[in-house]
Design a protein around this motif. Sequence first.
Motif, short mmCIF file in Angstrom:
data_model
loop_
_atom_site.label_atom_id
_atom_site.label_comp_id
_atom_site.label_asym_id
_atom_site.label_seq_id
_atom_site.Cartn_x
_atom_site.Cartn_y
_atom_site.Cartn_z
N TYR A 103 0.84 -1.19 0.00
CA TYR A 103 0.00 0.00 0.00
C TYR A 103 0.88 1.24 0.00
O TYR A 103 1.75 1.39 0.85
N LEU A 159 0.84 5.62 -0.49
CA LEU A 159 0.06 6.86 -0.63
C LEU A 159 0.03 7.23 -2.10
O LEU A 159 1.00 7.00 -2.83
N SER A 160 -1.06 7.82 -2.55
CA SER A 160 -1.19 8.16 -3.97
C SER A 160 -0.06 9.06 -4.46
O SER A 160 0.30 9.02 -5.63
N ALA A 161 0.52 9.86 -3.58
CA ALA A 161 1.63 10.72 -3.96
C ALA A 161 2.83 9.92 -4.45
O ALA A 161 3.67 10.45 -5.17
N TYR A 162 2.92 8.64 -4.09
CA TYR A 162 4.04 7.79 -4.48
C TYR A 162 3.72 6.86 -5.64
O TYR A 162 4.60 6.12 -6.08
N HIS A 163 2.47 6.87 -6.13
CA HIS A 163 2.12 6.05 -7.29
C HIS A 163 2.98 6.47 -8.47
O HIS A 163 3.17 7.65 -8.73
N ASN A 216 -9.87 -2.50 -8.73
CA ASN A 216 -8.63 -1.73 -8.65
C ASN A 216 -7.75 -2.06 -9.86
O ASN A 216 -6.77 -2.81 -9.75
N ARG A 258 -5.60 -0.34 -11.46
CA ARG A 258 -4.20 0.11 -11.35
C ARG A 258 -3.34 -0.95 -10.67
O ARG A 258 -2.25 -1.29 -11.13
#
Length: 85
Positions: free
Chosen positions: A19, A21-25, A51, A53
């Motif tokens: 998992y 954070l979206s900032a690290y996608h 999901n 992605r």
Amino acid sequence: MFWLHTPGTSSVTELWGIYLLSAYHGSGLGQRLLEATIGTENAMLWVAQDNPRAQAFYRRNGFSPNGTRKVVEDWEGIPLIQMSR
């Protein structure tokens, strides 16, 4: 991130979750975590059916859906699919 495996057994490793954070996608961090934990060994995992992605990430790493599905009532009835390689 968690994975389950008993060294010296013939059981398949189960990757429990990655998992971010979206900032690290898209940063490559998920790839590095996957490589550091299970590398290229055979494994299985559960991923949310809705999901795409995450499913695409695992497909790029050699996983494919194996037809097994379940609904986790404790997680608000989220449907999951199993992927393995």
